[in-house]
Design a protein around this motif. Structure first.
Motif, PDB file in Angstrom:
ATOM      1  N   ASN A  84       0.811  -1.215   0.000  1.00 41.45           N
ATOM      2  CA  ASN A  84       0.000   0.000   0.000  1.00 41.45           C
ATOM      3  C   ASN A  84       0.849   1.272   0.000  1.00 41.45           C
ATOM      4  O   ASN A  84       0.577   2.200   0.729  1.00 41.45           O
ATOM      5  CB  ASN A  84      -0.945  -0.015   1.203  1.00 41.45           C
ATOM      6  N   GLN A  85       1.851   1.329  -0.854  1.00 44.16           N
ATOM      7  CA  GLN A  85       2.702   2.511  -0.933  1.00 44.16           C
ATOM      8  C   GLN A  85       1.957   3.678  -1.566  1.00 44.16           C
ATOM      9  O   GLN A  85       1.134   3.491  -2.462  1.00 44.16           O
ATOM     10  CB  GLN A  85       3.928   2.239  -1.799  1.00 44.16           C
ATOM     11  N   THR A  86       2.314   4.863  -1.110  1.00 40.91           N
ATOM     12  CA  THR A  86       1.786   6.069  -1.736  1.00 40.91           C
ATOM     13  C   THR A  86       2.569   6.326  -3.018  1.00 40.91           C
ATOM     14  O   THR A  86       3.629   5.741  -3.250  1.00 40.91           O
ATOM     15  CB  THR A  86       1.925   7.290  -0.803  1.00 40.91           C
ATOM     16  N   ARG A  87       2.074   7.230  -3.850  1.00 35.56           N
ATOM     17  CA  ARG A  87       2.771   7.591  -5.075  1.00 35.56           C
ATOM     18  C   ARG A  87       4.164   8.115  -4.757  1.00 35.56           C
ATOM     19  O   ARG A  87       5.145   7.765  -5.406  1.00 35.56           O
ATOM     20  CB  ARG A  87       1.979   8.654  -5.842  1.00 35.56           C
ATOM     21  N   LEU A  88       4.289   8.932  -3.713  1.00 32.84           N
ATOM     22  CA  LEU A  88       5.569   9.499  -3.322  1.00 32.84           C
ATOM     23  C   LEU A  88       6.544   8.407  -2.862  1.00 32.84           C
ATOM     24  O   LEU A  88       7.722   8.434  -3.204  1.00 32.84           O
ATOM     25  CB  LEU A  88       5.365  10.528  -2.211  1.00 32.84           C
ATOM     26  N   GLN A  89       6.059   7.418  -2.112  1.00 34.01           N
ATOM     27  CA  GLN A  89       6.913   6.312  -1.670  1.00 34.01           C
ATOM     28  C   GLN A  89       7.406   5.489  -2.858  1.00 34.01           C
ATOM     29  O   GLN A  89       8.567   5.105  -2.918  1.00 34.01           O
ATOM     30  CB  GLN A  89       6.166   5.414  -0.683  1.00 34.01           C
ATOM     31  N   ARG A  90       6.516   5.219  -3.822  1.00 30.32           N
ATOM     32  CA  ARG A  90       6.922   4.478  -5.018  1.00 30.32           C
ATOM     33  C   ARG A  90       7.982   5.251  -5.792  1.00 30.32           C
ATOM     34  O   ARG A  90       8.967   4.686  -6.266  1.00 30.32           O
ATOM     35  CB  ARG A  90       5.710   4.193  -5.918  1.00 30.32           C
TER      36      ARG A  90
END
Length: 143
Positions: A84-90
């Protein structure tokens, strides 16, 4: 010009912990050192030297080694990526992966990450260490 008999800096020497982790990953994948060596196009002795900490792998060898074992550089350094990563984490992870795969920046990035993890170790250890209230009580009674 670089000569083979020049002393190596500490950043070029092997790392026993990395070698042990790689050996463990290889064994969990059910592979031998020869299997890895053939697929990575290096000698079995080179794989042995990496796993025993006698030498450090290049980023290419490390990446290929991990790929053969079904893992990637990001997982090796940071563990499984959360689903469940955020766009920023990806975005962050993909940039870090690119840095780790670059032979020029990888040693610097590894050194910074190692220093960061070392500095965090007391904090991380303190979080998981249970406290024994009985030990504290015994100390106050003897004082």
């Amino acid at each position: 010009m670089t000569h083979n008999n020049e002393p190596k800096g500490p950043w070029l020497q092997g790392d026993t912990e990395v070698g042990q982790r790689l050996s463990s990953i290889r064994l969990r994948a059910g592979l031998t050192q020869t299997d890895i060596a053939e697929k990575v196009a290096v000698s079995r002795q080179h794989i042995s030297n990496i796993e025993t900490g006698m030498t450090s792998p290049t980023v290419r060898v490390l990446g290929d080694y991990l790929q053969v074992c079904g893992m990637n550089l990001a997982e090796f350094f940071y563990g499984p990526l959360p689903i469940n990563q955020t766009r920023l984490q990806r975005e962050y992870h993909s940039k870090l992966q690119a840095l780790l795969q670059n032979d020029t920046t990888s040693p610097v990035v590894r050194k910074v990450l190692d220093s960061f993890m070392t500095s965090m170790q007391p904090t991380l250890t303190a979080v998981v260490q249970p406290t024994d209230s009985r030990a504290g009580a015994a100390d106050t009674r003897t004082a």
